[in-house]
Design a protein around this motif. Structure first.
Motif, mmCIF file in Angstrom:
data_model
loop_
_atom_site.group_PDB
_atom_site.id
_atom_site.type_symbol
_atom_site.label_atom_id
_atom_site.label_comp_id
_atom_site.label_asym_id
_atom_site.label_seq_id
_atom_site.Cartn_x
_atom_site.Cartn_y
_atom_site.Cartn_z
ATOM 1 N N PHE A 661 37.858 0.289 22.880
ATOM 2 C CA PHE A 661 38.398 0.816 24.130
ATOM 3 C C PHE A 661 39.187 2.086 23.850
ATOM 4 N N GLY A 662 39.590 2.751 24.911
ATOM 5 C CA GLY A 662 40.601 3.798 24.819
ATOM 6 C C GLY A 662 40.090 5.181 24.503
ATOM 7 N N ALA A 663 40.996 6.139 24.661
ATOM 8 C CA ALA A 663 40.678 7.536 24.392
ATOM 9 C C ALA A 663 40.453 7.750 22.900
ATOM 10 N N ARG A 664 39.490 8.624 22.603
ATOM 11 C CA ARG A 664 39.188 8.948 21.208
ATOM 12 C C ARG A 664 39.959 10.200 20.788
ATOM 13 N N VAL A 665 39.893 10.504 19.521
ATOM 14 C CA VAL A 665 40.680 11.606 18.967
ATOM 15 C C VAL A 665 40.407 12.903 19.711
ATOM 16 N N GLU A 666 39.128 13.231 19.890
ATOM 17 C CA GLU A 666 38.779 14.495 20.532
ATOM 18 C C GLU A 666 39.193 14.512 22.005
ATOM 19 N N GLU A 667 39.176 13.342 22.647
ATOM 20 C CA GLU A 667 39.613 13.262 24.048
ATOM 21 C C GLU A 667 41.121 13.457 24.155
ATOM 22 N N LEU A 668 41.860 12.845 23.227
ATOM 23 C CA LEU A 668 43.317 12.989 23.246
ATOM 24 C C LEU A 668 43.744 14.434 23.020
ATOM 25 N N ALA A 669 42.981 15.157 22.220
ATOM 26 C CA ALA A 669 43.299 16.562 21.976
ATOM 27 C C ALA A 669 43.269 17.363 23.270
ATOM 28 N N GLU A 670 42.407 16.974 24.186
ATOM 29 C CA GLU A 670 42.332 17.648 25.481
ATOM 30 C C GLU A 670 43.333 17.084 26.487
ATOM 31 N N ILE A 671 43.595 15.780 26.395
ATOM 32 C CA ILE A 671 44.445 15.113 27.380
ATOM 33 C C ILE A 671 45.928 15.426 27.187
ATOM 34 N N MET A 672 46.405 15.315 25.952
ATOM 35 C CA MET A 672 47.846 15.271 25.702
ATOM 36 C C MET A 672 48.612 16.530 26.116
ATOM 37 N N PRO A 673 48.060 17.745 25.959
ATOM 38 C CA PRO A 673 48.861 18.916 26.357
ATOM 39 C C PRO A 673 49.291 18.913 27.819
ATOM 40 N N GLU A 674 48.479 18.324 28.686
ATOM 41 C CA GLU A 674 48.805 18.298 30.117
ATOM 42 C C GLU A 674 49.191 16.907 30.609
ATOM 43 N N TYR A 675 49.339 15.971 29.705
ATOM 44 C CA TYR A 675 49.521 14.562 30.084
ATOM 45 C C TYR A 675 50.904 14.308 30.676
ATOM 46 N N ASP A 676 50.934 13.658 31.831
ATOM 47 C CA ASP A 676 52.175 13.256 32.466
ATOM 48 C C ASP A 676 52.081 11.773 32.810
ATOM 49 N N PRO A 677 52.702 10.907 32.028
ATOM 50 C CA PRO A 677 52.563 9.466 32.263
ATOM 51 C C PRO A 677 53.117 9.019 33.619
ATOM 52 N N ARG A 678 54.040 9.789 34.181
ATOM 53 C CA ARG A 678 54.579 9.384 35.473
ATOM 54 C C ARG A 678 53.503 9.387 36.562
ATOM 55 N N GLU A 679 52.506 10.228 36.410
ATOM 56 C CA GLU A 679 51.423 10.243 37.397
ATOM 57 C C GLU A 679 50.719 8.894 37.444
ATOM 58 N N ILE A 680 50.611 8.244 36.291
ATOM 59 C CA ILE A 680 49.995 6.914 36.244
ATOM 60 C C ILE A 680 50.858 5.924 37.011
ATOM 61 N N SER A 724 63.924 10.980 21.421
ATOM 62 C CA SER A 724 64.100 11.650 20.126
ATOM 63 C C SER A 724 63.090 12.791 20.034
ATOM 64 N N TRP A 725 62.211 12.771 19.058
ATOM 65 C CA TRP A 725 61.248 13.875 18.947
ATOM 66 C C TRP A 725 59.989 13.629 19.766
ATOM 67 N N HIS A 726 59.861 12.469 20.390
ATOM 68 C CA HIS A 726 58.660 12.108 21.136
ATOM 69 C C HIS A 726 58.541 12.889 22.442
ATOM 70 N N VAL A 727 57.332 13.304 22.760
ATOM 71 C CA VAL A 727 57.023 13.708 24.129
ATOM 72 C C VAL A 727 56.831 12.419 24.929
ATOM 73 N N PRO A 728 56.819 12.471 26.258
ATOM 74 C CA PRO A 728 56.615 11.241 27.032
ATOM 75 C C PRO A 728 55.332 10.513 26.632
ATOM 76 N N ASP A 729 55.465 9.204 26.432
ATOM 77 C CA ASP A 729 54.326 8.352 26.057
ATOM 78 C C ASP A 729 53.518 8.986 24.928
ATOM 79 N N HIS A 730 54.214 9.281 23.864
ATOM 80 C CA HIS A 730 53.620 9.995 22.726
ATOM 81 C C HIS A 730 52.384 9.277 22.177
#
Length: 787
Positions: A661-680, A724-730
Motif C-alpha cells: 500500500f501507500g505512496a512510493r518514493v517517486e510519488e512522495l518526491a512530487e507530493i511532499m513539497p506541496e503537501y498540507d496534511p490539514r487538507e486531509i 522540531s526539525w519536522h515539516v508537518p506529517d514528515h
C-alpha cells in the motif's frame, strides 16, 4: 560427543564447579555447566580456526552492536548436539526448555546488531574468515517493562550469573588514550560456531577497565569516591549501549565508546600482523575491515595515525587505509548520518583529530584537481560547518560503499549520496541484507523445519536456503497446506501461552495475529498502525466496517530512553489497547497487545506465530529491514510499503501474495513539497475522528505539558504543524492512512479463505531463499573483501 559422554562430563562439571547434581542444580548452574562442557569440547577446533583466519586474508567486522541473543540453543544446533544434550538432561528429569530463563546477550538495539550477528553465523557456516569486533557492554540495552502504559527501563545485567560463552584474553589488552584519560581495553572472545563445518569464527568484545590502580592514598585519607574515580570513569565507557546523548557528557561518552572499540581493534590487528609478518607493508593483502554504519568510522584516522607512528608518510598510510576499509551505509536520512562537533573531537581525541584535518586537506586537494565546484567541495568535505562528517570521511577513504537493499542503494546513488556516486561510481555496491535460517527457522520453528525437511527429503536447506524454491510444487497441495496450517496454529497457541505467562494478557489463537515488531522510531510508523486500529474500531462501531475477521494486533518495540516522541507512541498504543479491549461491543473482533521487553528470544516466538508482518515505514526511509525476512521465512504475508527489502520480497514471492500500500518514493518526491496534511483533516471526517482522540481527553499521556515533546497534543501537532526539525506529517502518516486501512481490510477479508491465504504464506516461504545472510556474506566476500 554421544549422550553418555556428555552426561558424564556435565555431572563432573556440576560437581566440581558448584557441588550440585543435575537434579538439584539451579537453571543458571545447569546452563553454565553445559556451556563449559561445550567450550572444552570445541577449544582445540576454535584455536585451529583462529590460526587459519590469521594466516591468510581475513575480514574484520567492526560494529557498535552485536545482538547475539541467547547462545546456548544456537550453539548446540550448530554442533548437532541438541538431541544429545536434551537426552542427557532427561535422565535427570531436566530439559533444555528450562534454559529459556537464561538472559539474552542484549548487546544491540535492533536490525543493525542482529544483522551483524547473522553475518558472523553465516561466515562461520561457510568457512569465510570473518571475525567480529565490538563492545562488551555491562548492561546491554535495557530491560523494558510497561508501567501504566509507559516504557520503564531497568538495567539489563546479562552477566549476572557469569558469561560462560566468553573467554577473557588478558594478554591482548590494549591501552586507549583520550585527551583526558587512559583506559585499558580488555578483550573477551566468543566462539561463533559454524553449522556443519569445523570452522569457528570469533567475536571479540572489548571491556573498558582502569589503567590505573586503586588510589590507596586517597582512600586512606578518607576520599573514598576519589579512590575509585579512575576506575569508575573507565568502566563507564563500556557500561551501557547507546548512553543518552541529549547532554554534552552523553555525547562525549558516546564518542569515547566509538573510539574505544575501534582503536582497540585496529591496534589488535596491527600488533598481530606485524608479529606474524614482521612488516605492515602487506597489511592490506591480509586484512580488510568492514565498517558497519558510521559508529566505527573513527577507525580510519586511527589506523592512519598508528601507521604514521610506525614511520609511514601520511600519503602512504592513507593509501593502506584506502585498501583496508569498506563502509556499509544503513540510512538515507540526512539527520541519521553521524556528525560530531569538531571541538568535541579535538578535545577528546586530539591526535586523531590532527589526522582528520589531514584527511580533510587531502579531500580538498583531490577535488580541486578534479576542478569541482568550490561550493560543492565545501558541502562534501569531511569537515564542514564545525562538524566532522563521519559518513563523508568513510566514503572518501574506503574502497567500497554499500547499501543494504536494492531500492536503498539506488536512493543513495541517485539522491542521498548522488555527488559522491558521480565521483566514485566504482565504489558503490548493493548488498541486500539477510538473516540466518539456522536461528530464524531451524532453531525457532522446529515443527515447520521438520515439514520442510520431510518434503525436500533432506536438510540441505539449512545451509542453502535456495532449496526452499523446490517447495513451490506443493502450493496447491491441500494436504501440505493443511499440515502447514496446523503448524501455524500450534505456534500461535505456543505464543499465546507465552504471552499469558510473560505479559499476563490473553490472546485467542483462532484470531489473525497481526504483528509489528521492531525498534520504535517515527519512520517505522507504529503510530500509523495505532491510528489505523482506531479507524477500524470506529468503523466497526458505526457499521461502516462489516464482517471483520477477529484480529489481535501485537506490538513489540523498545524506544531509546531519550526519544520522547517514540515513548509517547508506546504510551498511545497502550492507551488505545485499554480503550479498545475494554469495549464489549468490539471485544469479539479487536484486541491490542504491547508485549514487554521485546528481544531476540521473544522474536523467535513471534515470527513463527505471525499471520501478518507489518512493514509500514514511509517509502524511502527503511534501508532494508531484516524482521520482514524473518516473518516471511516463517510463513507470514507482508503488509507493507514499497520500501527497503519489501521491494525485493514482493519481487521474489509475488505482489499477489503480499499486501502493498501507500505512496512510493517517486510519488512522495512530487507530493511532499506541496503537501498540507490539514487538507486531509478538513476533507476526511473518519481520519479527523481518529486524530481528535489525541487532543480531546479520551487518552491520558500522563500529564506531559501539551507543548512538550512526548505529549499526545505534541504528537498531533507533529502531524498538523510540524515539530522540531519536522515539516508537518514528515513521515506521511495521514497521507497513507486510507490506503493502509483499505489494504488491511482486504487482507482481513482474504483470510476467511483459509486455504487460499495459506497458499500465499507458503509461497512466501518458498521464495525466501534470497534473504539468507549466507547469500549476503558470500557476496561481501567475493565482491568487497576479495576472500
Amino acid at each position: 560427543m554421544n549422550t553418555n559422554d556428555f552426561r558424564g562430563a556435565l555431572e563432573s562439571e556440576l560437581s566440581r564447579s558448584f557441588g550440585v547434581t543435575a537434579e538439584n542444580a539451579a537453571v543458571w548452574q545447569l546452563h553454565d555447566s553445559i556451556s563449559r562442557v561445550v567450550m572444552e569440547n570445541i577449544s582445540e577446533q576454535w584455536k585451529q580456526s583462529t590460526e587459519q583466519h590469521m594466516s591468510g586474508r581475513r575480514a574484520m567486522y567492526l560494529s557498535m552492536e552485536f545482538l547475539m541473543g541467547r547462545a546456548v540453543y544456537n550453539n548446540l544446533l550448530c554442533l548437532g548436539l541438541t538431541e544429545v544434550v536434551d537426552e542427557a538432561l532427561k535422565v535427570h528429569g531436566r530439559s533444555l526448555a528450562e534454559l529459556e530463563d537464561i538472559e539474552d546477550a542484549a548487546l544491540g538495539n535492533g536490525g543493525l546488531g542482529r544483522l551483524a550477528a547473522c553475518f558472523l553465523d553465516s561466515a562461520a557456516a561457510h568457512d569465510i574468515p570473518l571475525d567480529g569486533y565490538g563492545i562488551r557492554y555491562k548492561y546491554g540495552l535495557f530491560k523494558q517493562s510497561i508501567v501504566d502504559g509507559f516504557q520503564h527501563e531497568e538495567a539489563d545485567n546479562w552477566t549476572k550469573y557469569g558469561d560462560p560463552w566468553s573467554v577473557r584474553r588478558e594478554e591482548d589488552a590494549v591501552e586507549i588514550t583520550y585527551g583526558d584519560q587512559k583506559v585499558l581495553a580488555v578483550p573477551y572472545d566468543m566462539p561463533i560456531i559454524g553449522y556443519g563445518t569445523k570452522n569457528i569464527g570469533n567475536l571479540r568484545l572489548w571491556q573498558a577497565e582502569s589503567a590505573e590502580d586503586f588510589d590507596f592514598a586517597a582512600f586512606d585519607s578518607g576520599d573514598y569516591d576519589g579512590a575509585v574515580k579512575s576506575q569508575n570513569d573507565a568502566e563507564n565507557i563500556s557500561k551501557v549501549l547507546y548512553p543518552n546523548d541529549n547532554t554534552d557528557k552523553g555525547k562525549v561518552l558516546r564518542l569515547k565508546q566509538e573510539y574505544f572499540f575501534s582503536a582497540a581493534s585496529v591496534t589488535d590487528a596491527l600488533r598481530k600482523h606485524k608479529a606474524r609478518f614482521g612488516t605492515l607493508d602487506n597489511l592490506a593483502d591480509y586484512v580488510t575491515i568492514q565498517l558497519n554504519d558510521t559508529h566505527p568510522v573513527i577507525a580510519i584516522p586511527e589506523l592512519i595515525r598508528q601507521l604514521i607512528a610506525e614511520g609511514y608518510t601520511f600519503d602512504g598510510a592513507f593509501g593502506i587505509a584506502h585498501k583496508v576499509f569498506n563502509y556499509t551505509n544503513h540510512t538515507i536520512m540526512a539527520e541519521a548520518l553521524e556528525k560530531w562537533d569538531s571541538k568535541v573531537v579535538e578535545k577528546v581525541l586530539p591526535e586523531v583529530y590532527a589526522v582528520i584535518l589531514q584527511i580533510n586537506e587531502k579531500f580538498y586537494a583531490d577535488m580541486y584537481a578534479r576542478r569541482m565546484d568550490k561550493a560543492q567541495i565545501r558541502e562534501m568535505a569531511p569537515i564542514g560547518d564545525g562538524k566532522v562528517k563521519m559518513a563523508f570521511m568513510a566514503i572518501f577513504v574506503s574502497s567500497y560503499v554499500n547499501g543494504v537493499a536494492a531500492i536503498h542503494t539506488e536512493i543513495l546513488k541517485n539522491d542521498a549520496l548522488k555527488e559522491w556516486y558521480e565521483i566514485y561510481p566504482e565504489r558503490f555496491q548493493n548488498k541486500t541484507n539477510g538473516i540466518t535460517q539456522r536461528r530464524w527457522l531451524a532453531l525457532c520453528n522446529p515443527e515447520l523445519s521438520s515439514l520442510i525437511t520431510k518434503l525436500l527429503g533432506n536438510a540441505d536447506w539449512v545451509k542453502d536456503l535456495d532449496e526452499l524454491k523446490k517447495l513451490e510444487k506443493y502450493a496447491d497441495d491441500e494436504n501440505v497446506l493443511k499440515e502447514f496450517m496446523a503448524i501455524k496454529e500450534a505456534k500461535k497457541h505456543q505464543l499465546a501461552e507465552f504471552v499469558k505467562v510473560h505479559d499476563d494478557k490473553d490472546i485467542d489463537p483462532d484470531w489473525i495475529f497481526d504483528i509489528q515488531i521492531k525498534r520504535l522510531h517515527e519512520y517505522k510508523r507504529q503510530f500509523l498502525n495505532a491510528l489505523s486500529i482506531l479507524y477500524i474500531y470506529f468503523g466497526i462501531k458505526d457499521g461502516s466496517i462489516k464482517d471483520f475477521t477477529p484480529t489481535v494486533f501485537i506490538f513489540g518495540a523498545k524506544s531509546a530512553p531519550g526519544y520522547r516522541r517514540a515513548k509517547a507512541i508506546i504510551k498511545l498504543i497502550n492507551e488505545i489497547g485499554d480503550f479498545v479491549n475494554a469495549d464489549p461491543e468490539t471485544a469479539d473482533k479487536l484486541k491490542v497487545v504491547f508485549v514487554q521487553n521485546y528481544n531476540v528470544s521473544y522474536a523467535e516466538k513471534l515470527v513463527c506465530a505471525a499471520d501478518v508482518s507489518e512493514q509500514i515505514s514511509t517509502a524511502g526511509t527503511e534501508a532494508s529491514g531484516t524482521g520482514n525476512m524473518k516473518l516471511m521465512l516463517n510463513g507470514a504475508v507482508t503488509l507493507g510499503t514499497y520500501d527497503g527489502a519489501n521491494v525485493e520480497i514482493v519481487e521474489e514471492a509475488g505482489e499477489e501474495n503480499n499486501y502493498i500500500f501507500g505512496a512510493r518514493v517517486e510519488e512522495l518526491a512530487e507530493i511532499m513539497p506541496e503537501y498540507d496534511p490539514r487538507e486531509i483533516l478538513f476533507k476526511d471526517e473518519k481520519i479527523k475522528r481518529v486524530l481528535d482522540k489525541l487532543i480531546d481527553g479520551t487518552f491520558s499521556d500522563g500529564g506531559v505539558p501539551s507543548d512538550q515533546e512526548g505529549s499526545f497534543r505534541e504528537l498531533y501537532k507533529a502531524l498538523t504543524d510540524g515539530a522540531s526539525w519536522h515539516v508537518p506529517d514528515h513521515y506521511y502518516v495521514l497521507g497513507d492512512i486510507n490506503s493502509y486501512v483499505e489494504t488491511k481490510l482486504r487482507l482481513n477479508a482474504d483470510y476467511k479463505d483459509s486455504l487460499a491465504f495459506a497458499r500465499k504464506c507458503w509461497l512466501n516461504i518458498c521464495n525466501a531463499g534470497k534473504f539468507s545472510s549466507d547469500r549476503t556474506i558470500k557476496d561481501y566476500a567475493e565482491n568487497i573483501w576479495k576472500i
